[in-house]
Design a protein around this motif. Sequence first.
Motif, PDB file in Angstrom:
ATOM      1  N   ASN A   1       0.794  -1.217   0.000  1.00 23.16           N
ATOM      2  CA  ASN A   1       0.000   0.000   0.000  1.00 23.16           C
ATOM      3  C   ASN A   1       0.835   1.280   0.000  1.00 23.16           C
ATOM      4  O   ASN A   1       0.296   2.358  -0.185  1.00 23.16           O
ATOM      5  CB  ASN A   1      -0.951   0.006   1.202  1.00 23.16           C
ATOM      6  N   GLY A   2       2.141   1.161   0.216  1.00 18.18           N
ATOM      7  CA  GLY A   2       2.978   2.353   0.168  1.00 18.18           C
ATOM      8  C   GLY A   2       3.251   2.827  -1.245  1.00 18.18           C
ATOM      9  O   GLY A   2       3.585   3.984  -1.474  1.00 18.18           O
ATOM     10  N   GLY A   3       3.152   1.921  -2.243  1.00 12.42           N
ATOM     11  CA  GLY A   3       3.377   2.297  -3.630  1.00 12.42           C
ATOM     12  C   GLY A   3       4.738   2.916  -3.851  1.00 12.42           C
ATOM     13  O   GLY A   3       5.772   2.334  -3.507  1.00 12.42           O
ATOM     14  N   PHE A   4       4.752   4.114  -4.406  1.00 12.96           N
ATOM     15  CA  PHE A   4       5.998   4.802  -4.744  1.00 12.96           C
ATOM     16  C   PHE A   4       6.871   5.074  -3.519  1.00 12.96           C
ATOM     17  O   PHE A   4       8.084   5.233  -3.649  1.00 12.96           O
ATOM     18  CB  PHE A   4       5.692   6.128  -5.452  1.00 12.96           C
ATOM     19  N   VAL A   5       6.280   5.122  -2.323  1.00 14.40           N
ATOM     20  CA  VAL A   5       7.076   5.288  -1.103  1.00 14.40           C
ATOM     21  C   VAL A   5       7.979   4.073  -0.908  1.00 14.40           C
ATOM     22  O   VAL A   5       9.161   4.203  -0.561  1.00 14.40           O
ATOM     23  CB  VAL A   5       6.156   5.477   0.123  1.00 14.40           C
ATOM     24  N   ILE A   6       7.435   2.892  -1.166  1.00 14.78           N
ATOM     25  CA  ILE A   6       8.210   1.661  -1.052  1.00 14.78           C
ATOM     26  C   ILE A   6       9.362   1.676  -2.048  1.00 14.78           C
ATOM     27  O   ILE A   6      10.489   1.287  -1.726  1.00 14.78           O
ATOM     28  CB  ILE A   6       7.309   0.433  -1.293  1.00 14.78           C
ATOM     29  N   TRP A   7       9.105   2.153  -3.270  1.00 14.24           N
ATOM     30  CA  TRP A   7      10.143   2.127  -4.306  1.00 14.24           C
ATOM     31  C   TRP A   7      11.314   3.032  -3.931  1.00 14.24           C
ATOM     32  O   TRP A   7      12.481   2.618  -4.025  1.00 14.24           O
ATOM     33  CB  TRP A   7       9.550   2.574  -5.645  1.00 14.24           C
ATOM     34  N   ALA A   8      11.024   4.257  -3.495  1.00 15.64           N
ATOM     35  CA  ALA A   8      12.100   5.168  -3.095  1.00 15.64           C
ATOM     36  C   ALA A   8      12.816   4.656  -1.855  1.00 15.64           C
ATOM     37  O   ALA A   8      14.037   4.807  -1.714  1.00 15.64           O
ATOM     38  CB  ALA A   8      11.530   6.566  -2.852  1.00 15.64           C
ATOM     39  N   HIS A   9      12.062   4.019  -0.967  1.00 13.37           N
ATOM     40  CA  HIS A   9      12.616   3.437   0.260  1.00 13.37           C
ATOM     41  C   HIS A   9      13.614   2.336  -0.086  1.00 13.37           C
ATOM     42  O   HIS A   9      14.735   2.308   0.434  1.00 13.37           O
ATOM     43  CB  HIS A   9      11.455   2.900   1.095  1.00 13.37           C
ATOM     44  N   HIS A  10      13.222   1.439  -0.959  1.00 13.20           N
ATOM     45  CA  HIS A  10      14.111   0.364  -1.383  1.00 13.20           C
ATOM     46  C   HIS A  10      15.332   0.905  -2.113  1.00 13.20           C
ATOM     47  O   HIS A  10      16.434   0.361  -1.974  1.00 13.20           O
ATOM     48  CB  HIS A  10      13.368  -0.609  -2.305  1.00 13.20           C
ATOM     49  N   ALA A  11      15.144   1.948  -2.897  1.00  8.78           N
ATOM     50  CA  ALA A  11      16.237   2.455  -3.727  1.00  8.78           C
ATOM     51  C   ALA A  11      17.240   3.269  -2.927  1.00  8.78           C
ATOM     52  O   ALA A  11      18.455   3.044  -3.030  1.00  8.78           O
ATOM     53  CB  ALA A  11      15.668   3.294  -4.869  1.00  8.78           C
ATOM     54  N   PHE A  12      16.766   4.216  -2.129  1.00  7.83           N
ATOM     55  CA  PHE A  12      17.674   5.200  -1.536  1.00  7.83           C
ATOM     56  C   PHE A  12      17.598   5.303  -0.017  1.00  7.83           C
ATOM     57  O   PHE A  12      18.322   6.105   0.569  1.00  7.83           O
ATOM     58  CB  PHE A  12      17.401   6.578  -2.139  1.00  7.83           C
ATOM     59  N   GLY A  13      16.712   4.533   0.618  1.00  5.59           N
ATOM     60  CA  GLY A  13      16.651   4.571   2.066  1.00  5.59           C
ATOM     61  C   GLY A  13      15.470   5.349   2.611  1.00  5.59           C
ATOM     62  O   GLY A  13      14.697   5.961   1.865  1.00  5.59           O
ATOM     63  N   PRO A  14      15.324   5.362   3.947  1.00  7.60           N
ATOM     64  CA  PRO A  14      14.112   5.907   4.573  1.00  7.60           C
ATOM     65  C   PRO A  14      13.905   7.406   4.380  1.00  7.60           C
ATOM     66  O   PRO A  14      12.769   7.843   4.271  1.00  7.60           O
ATOM     67  CB  PRO A  14      14.301   5.571   6.062  1.00  7.60           C
ATOM     68  N   PHE A  15      14.986   8.203   4.357  1.00  9.22           N
ATOM     69  CA  PHE A  15      14.789   9.649   4.187  1.00  9.22           C
ATOM     70  C   PHE A  15      14.084   9.948   2.874  1.00  9.22           C
ATOM     71  O   PHE A  15      13.111  10.704   2.825  1.00  9.22           O
ATOM     72  CB  PHE A  15      16.137  10.388   4.242  1.00  9.22           C
ATOM     73  N   TRP A  16      14.581   9.345   1.789  1.00 10.71           N
ATOM     74  CA  TRP A  16      14.000   9.612   0.482  1.00 10.71           C
ATOM     75  C   TRP A  16      12.626   8.976   0.345  1.00 10.71           C
ATOM     76  O   TRP A  16      11.750   9.506  -0.345  1.00 10.71           O
ATOM     77  CB  TRP A  16      14.943   9.141  -0.625  1.00 10.71           C
TER      78      TRP A  16
END
Length: 476
Positions: A96-111
């Motif tokens: 349910n996070g969608g794009f939040v999950i993608w940025a999280h996986h890619a660059f970490g929690p801040f991004w």
Amino acid sequence: MGISNSNSEEDTTSQLLFPQDPTSNPTAINAPKKLALLPLVFLIYFEVSGGPYGEESAVGATGPLFAILGFLVFPFIWSIPEALITAELATAFPGNGGFVIWAHHAFGPFWGSLMGAWKFLSGVINLASYPVLCVDYLKLVIPILSSGFPRYVAIFVSTLVLSFLNYTGLSIVGYTAVTLGIVSLLPFLVMTLFAIPMIEPVRWLSLGQKGVKKDWTLFFNTLFWNLNFWDNASTLAGEVDQPQKTYPKALFSAVILSCFGYLIPLMAATGAIPLNQEDWADGYLATVAEMIAGKWLKIWIELGAVLSVVGLYEAQLTSSAYQVLGMAELGFLPRIFGARSQWFNTPWLGILISTVVPLVVSYMDFADIISSANFLYSLGMLLEFASFLWLRRKSPEVKRPFSVPLGFSGLVVMCLIPSVFLVYVMTVATKPVLLISSLLTLVGIGWYFLMNLCRSKMWFQFIKGENQLDKDDHDV
């Protein structure tokens, strides 16, 4: 892992309010069915389009030829790449996070957190425009709603009523979107059929009337506003039946439906009547319908516009509410933000937050609303393109049920073209829009550090004790 309570009664209540694992959640047995393909198609359709309402400004800005070319070409350089990226990432990282999950996986929690802030704020700012549009159409029938206190009351009441529909369940919202989509498109199909004998193809080649200056900023903003937000439905991945199979089909179908939904009425209208460019503003298609077939069709299209706005509102509210839920599940927000209704299994707190913020914003100038939403969305999309390329390059081992059929160099080109357009949209922003967007970005950054402080001080419970990916997915 979430923070546990020693009191077993409190723990049981917590599980009922904040379901995580369907196998361990007592309410999941009676939970509503997952969202199927057809309602997902129309939810995506309303996230992006909702019909040809609003495309008139493209003709007013540059004339029929550029407007037709815009709605013909722009999907290939913007809509299709965004839909392809959404299909790949939503199936590789469903949740349910969608794009939040993608940025999280890619660059970490801040991004990941900043992505969530940009997309949520752009979504709710965009959401604020729909009750305004709804009242703008209703004032044609009820003139008292044109200004003053009655207008404010109408915006407030319409927002609350539309939000309650969202609270009643995702399946209800999904099939409501199907009904609204069909009903709002039907009058344009009728208009097209009536227009066919009147069409003169040479009118499509018009570059506009002499003496009317071309407004390229309005033209590109119109295209952008009518053809973006393809990734918003990714926040529903946790609620979709077999997302790995369903998302690619739904996105492809929604792209076709949206593109033809714009092009066919536009070509019918511009080909059937002589050009009076200054008249081509929002709502003019209803007037064109009256010229082609009579006042009855104008009334039908105006009614369809109201129904379309309802669909747009419901789809955007659903996306924003489930994004809040997804961010709570990832640990970006306190556990309470993941609360679901015991009656409808909907994220009631996410719906409430996504309703209150637009109510405040809806009294801003309409042009500033749209421009601010576009600016924040552009920032989020640049980060999304970067996340997509980084994950493809650094994590090729991740299972991708759907994969964009291009090599890495081709993917860079695919992302670069729309990125140039995003930068253009940002450079033409006015000073008020830049100020609003900068302040909201600072709020998003501050929110990330505030949540870290709340976690370290244990002021709130979080579903994940640490704002990190699971161990097996951490090194990406």
